[in-house]
Design a protein around this motif. Sequence first.
Motif, PDB file in Angstrom:
ATOM      1  N   CYS A 156       0.862  -1.174   0.000  1.00 17.13           N
ATOM      2  CA  CYS A 156       0.000   0.000   0.000  1.00 17.13           C
ATOM      3  C   CYS A 156       0.903   1.230   0.000  1.00 17.13           C
ATOM      4  O   CYS A 156       1.599   1.488   0.993  1.00 17.13           O
ATOM      5  CB  CYS A 156      -0.907  -0.006   1.221  1.00 17.13           C
ATOM      6  SG  CYS A 156      -1.886   1.500   1.422  1.00 17.13           S
ATOM      7  N   ALA A 157       0.885   1.950  -1.103  1.00 14.05           N
ATOM      8  CA  ALA A 157       1.716   3.138  -1.246  1.00 14.05           C
ATOM      9  C   ALA A 157       0.903   4.374  -0.894  1.00 14.05           C
ATOM     10  O   ALA A 157      -0.223   4.539  -1.361  1.00 14.05           O
ATOM     11  CB  ALA A 157       2.236   3.234  -2.669  1.00 14.05           C
ATOM     12  N   ALA A 158       1.498   5.238  -0.087  1.00 13.20           N
ATOM     13  CA  ALA A 158       0.816   6.441   0.366  1.00 13.20           C
ATOM     14  C   ALA A 158       1.409   7.682  -0.278  1.00 13.20           C
ATOM     15  O   ALA A 158       2.637   7.810  -0.379  1.00 13.20           O
ATOM     16  CB  ALA A 158       0.923   6.557   1.881  1.00 13.20           C
ATOM     17  N   SER A 159       0.541   8.588  -0.664  1.00 13.61           N
ATOM     18  CA  SER A 159       0.989   9.833  -1.318  1.00 13.61           C
ATOM     19  C   SER A 159       1.107  10.952  -0.300  1.00 13.61           C
ATOM     20  O   SER A 159       0.376  11.929  -0.354  1.00 13.61           O
ATOM     21  CB  SER A 159      -0.017  10.246  -2.396  1.00 13.61           C
ATOM     22  OG  SER A 159      -1.257  10.567  -1.776  1.00 13.61           O
ATOM     23  N   THR A 160       2.024  10.804   0.615  1.00 14.03           N
ATOM     24  CA  THR A 160       2.240  11.835   1.613  1.00 14.03           C
ATOM     25  C   THR A 160       3.707  11.864   2.001  1.00 14.03           C
ATOM     26  O   THR A 160       4.343  10.824   2.098  1.00 14.03           O
ATOM     27  CB  THR A 160       1.378  11.611   2.868  1.00 14.03           C
ATOM     28  OG1 THR A 160       1.740  12.580   3.859  1.00 14.03           O
ATOM     29  CG2 THR A 160       1.576  10.223   3.447  1.00 14.03           C
ATOM     30  N   ARG A 161       4.208  13.071   2.254  1.00 15.97           N
ATOM     31  CA  ARG A 161       5.591  13.191   2.690  1.00 15.97           C
ATOM     32  C   ARG A 161       5.738  12.955   4.179  1.00 15.97           C
ATOM     33  O   ARG A 161       6.841  12.878   4.695  1.00 15.97           O
ATOM     34  CB  ARG A 161       6.112  14.597   2.346  1.00 15.97           C
ATOM     35  CG  ARG A 161       6.164  14.864   0.858  1.00 15.97           C
ATOM     36  CD  ARG A 161       6.662  16.273   0.563  1.00 15.97           C
ATOM     37  NE  ARG A 161       6.705  16.548  -0.873  1.00 15.97           N
ATOM     38  CZ  ARG A 161       7.065  17.703  -1.389  1.00 15.97           C
ATOM     39  NH1 ARG A 161       7.431  18.691  -0.592  1.00 15.97           N
ATOM     40  NH2 ARG A 161       7.076  17.862  -2.701  1.00 15.97           N
ATOM     41  N   THR A 162       4.581  12.886   4.855  1.00 18.20           N
ATOM     42  CA  THR A 162       4.602  12.679   6.309  1.00 18.20           C
ATOM     43  C   THR A 162       4.050  11.301   6.653  1.00 18.20           C
ATOM     44  O   THR A 162       3.328  11.131   7.635  1.00 18.20           O
ATOM     45  CB  THR A 162       3.793  13.775   7.020  1.00 18.20           C
ATOM     46  OG1 THR A 162       2.440  13.750   6.515  1.00 18.20           O
ATOM     47  CG2 THR A 162       4.394  15.137   6.788  1.00 18.20           C
ATOM     48  N   PHE A 163       4.378  10.320   5.823  1.00 18.19           N
ATOM     49  CA  PHE A 163       3.872   8.957   6.014  1.00 18.19           C
ATOM     50  C   PHE A 163       4.180   8.433   7.401  1.00 18.19           C
ATOM     51  O   PHE A 163       3.356   7.744   8.011  1.00 18.19           O
ATOM     52  CB  PHE A 163       4.499   8.045   4.956  1.00 18.19           C
ATOM     53  CG  PHE A 163       4.115   6.604   5.094  1.00 18.19           C
ATOM     54  CD1 PHE A 163       5.015   5.673   5.585  1.00 18.19           C
ATOM     55  CD2 PHE A 163       2.855   6.177   4.724  1.00 18.19           C
ATOM     56  CE1 PHE A 163       4.670   4.340   5.707  1.00 18.19           C
ATOM     57  CE2 PHE A 163       2.492   4.839   4.838  1.00 18.19           C
ATOM     58  CZ  PHE A 163       3.407   3.920   5.327  1.00 18.19           C
ATOM     59  N   SER A 164       5.338   8.767   7.915  1.00 19.54           N
ATOM     60  CA  SER A 164       5.746   8.228   9.215  1.00 19.54           C
ATOM     61  C   SER A 164       4.898   8.776  10.350  1.00 19.54           C
ATOM     62  O   SER A 164       5.002   8.301  11.482  1.00 19.54           O
ATOM     63  CB  SER A 164       7.220   8.525   9.471  1.00 19.54           C
ATOM     64  OG  SER A 164       7.455   9.917   9.475  1.00 19.54           O
ATOM     65  N   ASN A 165       4.057   9.779  10.079  1.00 18.15           N
ATOM     66  CA  ASN A 165       3.186  10.333  11.116  1.00 18.15           C
ATOM     67  C   ASN A 165       1.855   9.596  11.230  1.00 18.15           C
ATOM     68  O   ASN A 165       1.039   9.941  12.088  1.00 18.15           O
ATOM     69  CB  ASN A 165       2.888  11.806  10.822  1.00 18.15           C
ATOM     70  CG  ASN A 165       4.111  12.681  10.990  1.00 18.15           C
ATOM     71  OD1 ASN A 165       5.112  12.261  11.573  1.00 18.15           O
ATOM     72  ND2 ASN A 165       4.059  13.883  10.457  1.00 18.15           N
ATOM     73  N   TYR A 166       1.632   8.616  10.366  1.00 14.71           N
ATOM     74  CA  TYR A 166       0.347   7.931  10.333  1.00 14.71           C
ATOM     75  C   TYR A 166       0.462   6.502  10.841  1.00 14.71           C
ATOM     76  O   TYR A 166       1.433   5.792  10.551  1.00 14.71           O
ATOM     77  CB  TYR A 166      -0.198   7.891   8.902  1.00 14.71           C
ATOM     78  CG  TYR A 166      -0.615   9.234   8.368  1.00 14.71           C
ATOM     79  CD1 TYR A 166       0.324  10.101   7.804  1.00 14.71           C
ATOM     80  CD2 TYR A 166      -1.934   9.651   8.428  1.00 14.71           C
ATOM     81  CE1 TYR A 166      -0.049  11.340   7.319  1.00 14.71           C
ATOM     82  CE2 TYR A 166      -2.311  10.888   7.940  1.00 14.71           C
ATOM     83  CZ  TYR A 166      -1.369  11.725   7.388  1.00 14.71           C
ATOM     84  OH  TYR A 166      -1.750  12.947   6.916  1.00 14.71           O
ATOM     85  N   GLY A 167      -0.560   6.102  11.569  1.00  9.87           N
ATOM     86  CA  GLY A 167      -0.709   4.696  11.864  1.00  9.87           C
ATOM     87  C   GLY A 167      -1.392   4.028  10.679  1.00  9.87           C
ATOM     88  O   GLY A 167      -2.230   4.641  10.006  1.00  9.87           O
ATOM     89  N   MET A 168      -1.014   2.808  10.403  1.00 11.12           N
ATOM     90  CA  MET A 168      -1.535   2.115   9.221  1.00 11.12           C
ATOM     91  C   MET A 168      -2.237   0.824   9.605  1.00 11.12           C
ATOM     92  O   MET A 168      -1.796   0.106  10.510  1.00 11.12           O
ATOM     93  CB  MET A 168      -0.390   1.799   8.256  1.00 11.12           C
ATOM     94  CG  MET A 168       0.375   3.023   7.784  1.00 11.12           C
ATOM     95  SD  MET A 168      -0.654   4.201   6.887  1.00 11.12           S
ATOM     96  CE  MET A 168      -1.142   3.215   5.466  1.00 11.12           C
ATOM     97  N   GLY A 169      -3.308   0.537   8.888  1.00 13.29           N
ATOM     98  CA  GLY A 169      -4.052  -0.688   9.151  1.00 13.29           C
ATOM     99  C   GLY A 169      -4.455  -1.388   7.871  1.00 13.29           C
ATOM    100  O   GLY A 169      -4.477  -0.787   6.799  1.00 13.29           O
ATOM    101  N   TRP A 170      -4.739  -2.661   7.995  1.00 17.12           N
ATOM    102  CA  TRP A 170      -5.295  -3.469   6.908  1.00 17.12           C
ATOM    103  C   TRP A 170      -6.631  -4.027   7.379  1.00 17.12           C
ATOM    104  O   TRP A 170      -6.745  -4.525   8.503  1.00 17.12           O
ATOM    105  CB  TRP A 170      -4.368  -4.618   6.533  1.00 17.12           C
ATOM    106  CG  TRP A 170      -3.155  -4.216   5.765  1.00 17.12           C
ATOM    107  CD1 TRP A 170      -1.915  -3.961   6.262  1.00 17.12           C
ATOM    108  CD2 TRP A 170      -3.054  -4.023   4.352  1.00 17.12           C
ATOM    109  NE1 TRP A 170      -1.047  -3.626   5.248  1.00 17.12           N
ATOM    110  CE2 TRP A 170      -1.723  -3.663   4.071  1.00 17.12           C
ATOM    111  CE3 TRP A 170      -3.955  -4.132   3.285  1.00 17.12           C
ATOM    112  CZ2 TRP A 170      -1.274  -3.401   2.776  1.00 17.12           C
ATOM    113  CZ3 TRP A 170      -3.510  -3.873   1.998  1.00 17.12           C
ATOM    114  CH2 TRP A 170      -2.182  -3.510   1.756  1.00 17.12           C
ATOM    115  N   PHE A 171      -7.601  -3.948   6.495  1.00 19.68           N
ATOM    116  CA  PHE A 171      -8.926  -4.512   6.738  1.00 19.68           C
ATOM    117  C   PHE A 171      -9.293  -5.362   5.531  1.00 19.68           C
ATOM    118  O   PHE A 171      -8.657  -5.263   4.482  1.00 19.68           O
ATOM    119  CB  PHE A 171      -9.966  -3.395   6.925  1.00 19.68           C
ATOM    120  CG  PHE A 171      -9.777  -2.601   8.182  1.00 19.68           C
ATOM    121  CD1 PHE A 171      -8.780  -1.631   8.280  1.00 19.68           C
ATOM    122  CD2 PHE A 171     -10.600  -2.811   9.278  1.00 19.68           C
ATOM    123  CE1 PHE A 171      -8.606  -0.900   9.438  1.00 19.68           C
ATOM    124  CE2 PHE A 171     -10.441  -2.080  10.442  1.00 19.68           C
ATOM    125  CZ  PHE A 171      -9.445  -1.124  10.526  1.00 19.68           C
TER     126      PHE A 171
END
Length: 123
Positions: A22-37
């Motif tokens: 899952c690729a994210a389009s943000t420069r602050t990716f490390s600031n987000y928690g990530m989940g899979w559903f």
Amino acid sequence: QVQLVESGGGLVQAGGSLRLSCAASTRTFSNYGMGWFRQAPGKEREFVAAESWSGGSTYYADSVKGRFTISTDNAKNTVYLQMNSLKPEDTAVYYCAATRTFISRYGGDYNYWGQGTQVTVSS
């Protein structure tokens, strides 16, 4: 706004493996928690796995614990779901999601969602 794009789904035999990305389009990716559903036909969406922004906390659904592994690569703004020992009951559309706050098993706590990738496990 964060865009999430999943890939890596497909058809696999029971006992096989797949790795979702899952690729994210943000420069602050490390600031987000990530989940899979995931959501199977005729069923409600269910939690699969989540990892905090720091990587210090991970949660797994009991049904996938020991078989699935979530991981993140902050340099690539990408979260992965390694799925081993797949079972037919793992068949579903898999979605990644991002949260600006704390990770949880509840989809409503996530702010952004991908479009999903189909995983089909044949018996």
